[in-house]
Motif scaffolding. Structure first.
Motif, short mmCIF file in Angstrom:
data_model
loop_
_atom_site.label_atom_id
_atom_site.label_comp_id
_atom_site.label_asym_id
_atom_site.label_seq_id
_atom_site.Cartn_x
_atom_site.Cartn_y
_atom_site.Cartn_z
N UNK A 283 3.81 -14.25 28.90
CA UNK A 283 3.74 -12.92 28.27
C UNK A 283 2.58 -12.83 27.29
N UNK A 284 2.29 -13.93 26.61
CA UNK A 284 1.15 -13.92 25.69
C UNK A 284 -0.16 -13.72 26.44
N UNK A 285 -0.27 -14.42 27.58
CA UNK A 285 -1.49 -14.28 28.38
C UNK A 285 -1.59 -12.87 28.94
N UNK A 286 -0.47 -12.35 29.46
CA UNK A 286 -0.48 -11.02 30.05
C UNK A 286 -0.77 -9.96 28.99
N UNK A 287 -0.18 -10.11 27.82
CA UNK A 287 -0.40 -9.13 26.75
C UNK A 287 -1.88 -9.10 26.35
N UNK A 288 -2.46 -10.26 26.23
CA UNK A 288 -3.89 -10.31 25.88
C UNK A 288 -4.74 -9.71 26.99
N UNK A 289 -4.41 -10.01 28.24
CA UNK A 289 -5.19 -9.47 29.36
C UNK A 289 -5.06 -7.96 29.43
N UNK A 290 -3.84 -7.42 29.22
CA UNK A 290 -3.65 -5.97 29.27
C UNK A 290 -4.44 -5.28 28.16
N UNK A 291 -4.42 -5.86 26.96
CA UNK A 291 -5.17 -5.24 25.87
C UNK A 291 -6.67 -5.24 26.17
N UNK A 292 -7.16 -6.34 26.74
CA UNK A 292 -8.58 -6.39 27.09
C UNK A 292 -8.91 -5.39 28.19
N UNK A 293 -8.02 -5.24 29.18
CA UNK A 293 -8.26 -4.26 30.25
C UNK A 293 -8.22 -2.84 29.71
N UNK A 294 -7.26 -2.53 28.83
CA UNK A 294 -7.18 -1.19 28.25
C UNK A 294 -8.42 -0.88 27.41
N UNK A 295 -8.88 -1.86 26.65
CA UNK A 295 -10.09 -1.64 25.86
C UNK A 295 -11.30 -1.42 26.76
N UNK A 296 -11.37 -2.15 27.87
CA UNK A 296 -12.50 -1.96 28.80
C UNK A 296 -12.47 -0.57 29.41
N UNK A 297 -11.25 -0.11 29.82
CA UNK A 297 -11.17 1.25 30.36
C UNK A 297 -11.55 2.29 29.32
N UNK B 143 -4.09 -14.85 22.06
CA UNK B 143 -3.75 -15.52 23.31
C UNK B 143 -4.46 -16.86 23.45
N UNK B 144 -4.57 -17.36 24.68
CA UNK B 144 -5.25 -18.64 24.91
C UNK B 144 -6.71 -18.59 24.46
N UNK B 145 -7.30 -19.76 24.36
CA UNK B 145 -8.67 -19.84 23.84
C UNK B 145 -9.64 -19.08 24.72
#
Length: 487
Positions: free
Chosen positions: A168-182, A197-199
């Motif tokens: 969930x930590x990885x997914x949460x970080x990925x979703x935030x990065x994707x939303x910011x990119x959009x 999230x991870x390094x």
């Protein structure tokens, strides 16, 4: 991703648990069976010394009852005496134990049999039988299996839960990065992410923030440069203004003064727009093209928000701008034909955006065709779009596809058609170049109709007033430029 990580954890933990559960289950069954058989053999061996001392049936029954309360011990005395107890031993096994004086311990239907021969005085042979039922051979096995299965399920559930929490930590970080990119792709230049999230994802977040910051700086520098370049044009405008004052009293002075005022107003608008805070409006969405995340045309997003964004009547703007150009057309003996529909033509663009498209297309005719070349402007309302058609009687455009590419046209910057293309794309429309009835180029710009505006609350907000200054009365401004033809 969370589902994938949980599935991997479930598969790995299940395989590990099964690899231990199956051998452990077999080992538990084997140990319980061995313990039951050993206990039976020990009870038979404990009765053997008593049998060597006495063969009294009552004494033997008392001793067997004390050793085995379940009354599974049976004594077979010699001389064909009746057995002391209920025997379950097969006749062949019993005969083999008596004749061969052989200890026998093996499985029979219904359980396990133990036969222990005992040599009595006078070379006689008695046999002690101990039967172990099937229930005692598997006593406690099911309970042990249930405990082990419960522990295995608990371990599997725990591993899946831990994997899901980590994922969930990885997914949460990925979703935030994707939303910011959009958001950045749609023009929100202030969007940033909090690197968590991870390094690797933290590094990606830091790189994204640096990229967005650098992009904002570059756009700010570019807009400031545009403002500076536009400001430099004020010097020659001042000279033109002074020249028009010297021409006071001549028939052309009013027109020159009006043209200078028009150009100065345009420069003020450009400088003000260039120095406003960085943002991307409908025309900017057209430049962005498609959204990287979904692959759909950005016009859909523009259309979805059209009710809350800019909105204008395209037909009104076209009438106003063709009235301006018709005066110049009359001076160059150009035949100007204007045909604008009376139906509603609401599009999701501002008045200035539509006016920029009209000015760019008609201005190209004045720049690239000889004086006296006729042209026509038409606005047509279709079921789902508003079509702006501009055609001329010039040589036409030899390479339409190349002309739509910004800066690729020979002898031209290509900005006029690029402005039209971006405005059309912002509403979900398109630009088509062909050859018209006049013999020259025929450019059709299609704007998708804006959705009906929602019910307004209170007083309706006034629209932005157009920046185009009115011509003076002496400039012979036409009132209804429906069909204007040059001299």
């Amino acid at each position: 991703m969370r589902r994938s990580l949980a599935g991997v954890a479930l598969a790995v933990t299940s395989m590990v648990a099964l690899s231990f559960l199956i051998p452990l289950g077999a080992l538990v069954m084997s140990l319980v069976k061995a313990q039951a058989v050993t206990a039976a053999e020990q009870r038979a061996a404990a009765l053997a010394p008593i049998l060597t001392l006495t063969t009294d049936p009552s004494a033997l029954r008392e001793s067997a009852a004390s050793l085995d309360p379940a009354q599974q011990l049976v004594i077979h005395l010699p001389a064909d005496a009746a057995p002391l107890g209920s025997s379950k031993a097969p006749a062949e096994l019993l005969e083999r134990a008596q004749q061969g004086r052989e200890s026998i311990s093996q499985e029979i239907p219904g359980g396990w049999i133990c036969l222990q021969p005992v040599v009595l005085p006078g070379d006689r042979v008695a046999v002690i039988e101990n039967f172990v039922p099937e229930e005692e051979l598997t006593h406690g096995v099911k309970e042990s299996w249930a405990v082990m299965a419960f522990l295995a399920v608990a371990l599997i559930g725990g591993s899946v839960l831990v994997a899901d929490r980590l994922g969930s930590k990885v997914v949460r970080s990925s979703k935030k990065l994707a939303q910011a990119s959009r958001a950045l792709g749609q023009g929100d230049l202030d969007t940033r992410v909090d690197p968590v999230g991870p390094r690797e994802l933290r590094d990606a977040g830091v790189a994204f923030n640096a990229m967005a910051h650098r992009m904002t700086e570059l756009l700010a520098v570019e807009r400031e440069l545009v403002a500076d370049l536009s400001h430099r044009l004020r010097t020659p405008l001042t000279a033109l203004h002074l020249a028009s004052e010297r021409m006071a009293g001549t028939p052309e002075s009013a027109r020159v003064e009006a043209a200078v005022g028009e150009l100065e107003a345009e420069l003020r608008a450009i400088i003000a727009a260039a120095r406003t805070p960085l943002a991307v409006g409908p025309m900017g969405l057209g430049m962005l093209g498609t959204e990287p995340s979904t692959g759909h045309d950005s016009a859909g997003a523009a259309g979805a928000g059209a009710a809350a964004g800019p909105r204008c009547e395209a037909a009104d703007v076209v009438r106003r701008r063709t009235a301006f150009w018709s005066v110049l057309a009359e001076q160059q003996n150009r035949c100007c034909t204007v045909d604008v529909t009376q139906e509603p033509t609401a599009v999701a663009l501002s008045d200035d955006d539509v006016a920029a498209v009209v000015d760019a297309l008609i201005g190209n005719i004045f720049r690239h065709t000889a004086p006296g070349t006729p042209f026509g402007v038409q606005v047509v309302r279709t079921a789902q779009a508003v079509e702006l058609v501009v055609e001329d009687g010039g040589p036409g455009i030899p390479e339409p596809e190349l002309a739509l590419s910004r800066g690729s046209s020979t002898g031209s910057t290509g900005l006029g058609l690029d402005i039209a293309g971006r405005a059309a794309s912002a509403t979900g429309g398109s630009v088509h170049i062909g050859r018209g009835p006049l013999g020259g180029a025929r450019i059709t710009v299609s704007f998708t109709l804006a959705p009906p505006a929602p019910a307004e609350r209170g007083r309706r907000l006034s629209r932005r007033r157009p920046t185009w200054p009115a011509w003076p009365a002496s400039a012979r401004w036409p009132r209804r430029p429906r069909r204007l033809r040059g001299r």
